[in-house]
Design a protein around this motif. Structure first.
Motif, PDB file in Angstrom:
ATOM      1  N   ALA A  52       3.449  13.728   1.991  1.00 17.65           N
ATOM      2  CA  ALA A  52       2.329  12.873   2.384  1.00 17.65           C
ATOM      3  C   ALA A  52       2.572  11.424   1.971  1.00 17.65           C
ATOM      4  N   HIS A  53       3.100  11.215   0.769  1.00 13.29           N
ATOM      5  CA  HIS A  53       3.361   9.857   0.291  1.00 13.29           C
ATOM      6  C   HIS A  53       4.377   9.143   1.182  1.00 13.29           C
ATOM      7  N   LYS A  54       5.482   9.824   1.486  1.00 14.09           N
ATOM      8  CA  LYS A  54       6.508   9.211   2.346  1.00 14.09           C
ATOM      9  C   LYS A  54       5.943   8.891   3.720  1.00 14.09           C
ATOM     10  N   SER A  55       5.109   9.770   4.248  1.00  9.83           N
ATOM     11  CA  SER A  55       4.520   9.571   5.566  1.00  9.83           C
ATOM     12  C   SER A  55       3.515   8.411   5.569  1.00  9.83           C
ATOM     13  N   LEU A  56       2.675   8.350   4.559  1.00 15.09           N
ATOM     14  CA  LEU A  56       1.648   7.307   4.491  1.00 15.09           C
ATOM     15  C   LEU A  56       2.226   5.934   4.154  1.00 15.09           C
ATOM     16  N   LYS A  57       3.349   5.914   3.458  1.00 11.23           N
ATOM     17  CA  LYS A  57       3.957   4.650   2.995  1.00 11.23           C
ATOM     18  C   LYS A  57       4.242   3.682   4.144  1.00 11.23           C
ATOM     19  N   ARG A  58       4.550   4.206   5.321  1.00  7.52           N
ATOM     20  CA  ARG A  58       4.859   3.345   6.471  1.00  7.52           C
ATOM     21  C   ARG A  58       3.638   2.541   6.912  1.00  7.52           C
ATOM     22  N   ASN A  59       2.469   3.152   6.879  1.00  9.25           N
ATOM     23  CA  ASN A  59       1.240   2.491   7.319  1.00  9.25           C
ATOM     24  C   ASN A  59       0.445   1.859   6.184  1.00  9.25           C
ATOM     25  N   TYR A  60       0.762   2.246   4.950  1.00 10.27           N
ATOM     26  CA  TYR A  60       0.084   1.726   3.765  1.00 10.27           C
ATOM     27  C   TYR A  60       1.168   1.408   2.730  1.00 10.27           C
ATOM     28  N   PRO A  61       1.876   0.296   2.913  1.00  9.49           N
ATOM     29  CA  PRO A  61       3.061   0.001   2.085  1.00  9.49           C
ATOM     30  C   PRO A  61       2.812  -0.020   0.578  1.00  9.49           C
ATOM     31  N   ASP A  62       1.591  -0.303   0.166  1.00 12.53           N
ATOM     32  CA  ASP A  62       1.294  -0.406  -1.265  1.00 12.53           C
ATOM     33  C   ASP A  62       0.823   0.902  -1.887  1.00 12.53           C
ATOM     34  N   ILE A  63       0.654   1.944  -1.090  1.00 17.26           N
ATOM     35  CA  ILE A  63       0.104   3.194  -1.627  1.00 17.26           C
ATOM     36  C   ILE A  63       1.090   3.828  -2.605  1.00 17.26           C
ATOM     37  N   THR A  64       0.554   4.344  -3.688  1.00 17.69           N
ATOM     38  CA  THR A  64       1.401   4.983  -4.697  1.00 17.69           C
ATOM     39  C   THR A  64       1.304   6.504  -4.567  1.00 17.69           C
TER      40      THR A  64
END
Length: 90
Positions: A52-64
């Protein structure tokens, strides 16, 4: 709260009343995660968080990773994995 990019790519999944856009995994991410995915079971929480983190990182670059871990609940594990695998083409 992580800031979304202007034109998110992927599939939206509502989590706590907010649409989160899960993008396809990059080839590099897929290569790193493939060993875990090949032995994945429904209760492999760490793999769900990593995917989920790798997938979301593209649209939310700052998400940890910690933010992702805190936003997904046990009853959403299958929906999150199904969304990411579907948008990735697996």
């Amino acid at each position: 709260m992580a800031k979304q990019v202007d034109n998110p790519r992927g599939t939206a999944l509502a989590i706590d009343g907010k649409d989160w856009y899960f993008a396809p995994l990059s080839l590099g991410s897929l290569e790193l995660l493939l060993p875990k995915l090949q032995t994945f079971t429904d209760n492999d929480i760490g793999t769900v968080i990593d995917v989920a983190h790798k997938s979301l990182k593209r649209n939310y670059p700052d998400i940890t990773r910690e933010e992702v871990a805190d936003m997904i609940y046990m009853d959403q594990l299958q929906d999150v994995m199904a969304t990411v695998m579907s948008v990735t083409g697996l």
